[in-house]
Write a protein that holds these residues in place. Structure first.
Motif: not given
Length: 108
Positions: A12-18, A34-37, A57-60, A65-69
């Motif tokens: 959703m146009s956000q860059q995530w780090t693993i 961690n949504l904030d980070e 699991h964490e990607i879900f 979190l991003v989709l506020n579900q």
């Protein structure tokens, strides 16, 4: 940690780090989203299969979190296990996704 795990992804146009987590980063045994980070932390202290399952699991959780579900932990676990099982049993569907242009993505 499993060598083949990418260090980042976009959703959703956000860059995530693993990245590997420490006791400070992970409040459970296996992983933490961690949504904030915009970071997923994974414990490197488990067999590769466990780390990969934990990653999905964490990607879900990231999706949730991003989709506020507001999914329960059981719902996240069930859906992540279903997705990984489906693509392991039916890899041709992963290829279909890769080879098919996303109609929602504008072309240049």
């Amino acid at each position: 940690m499993a060598k083949q795990i990418p260090g980042e992804f976009r959703f959703m146009s956000q860059q995530w780090t693993i990245k590997p987590g420490t006791a400070r980063d992970i409040t459970t045994d296996l992983g933490q989203c961690n949504l904030d980070e915009r970071t997923i932390y994974l414990s490197p202290n488990y067999p590769e299969e466990v780390v990969v399952d934990t990653l999905f699991h964490e990607i879900f959780h990231a999706f949730e979190l991003v989709l506020n579900q507001h999914l329960t932990e059981d719902q996240v676990d069930t859906m992540s296990r279903a997705m990984t099982h489906f693509f392991r049993e039916n890899p041709e569907f992963m290829n279909l996704l890769i080879e098919t242009e996303d109609a929602s993505t504008p072309t240049e």
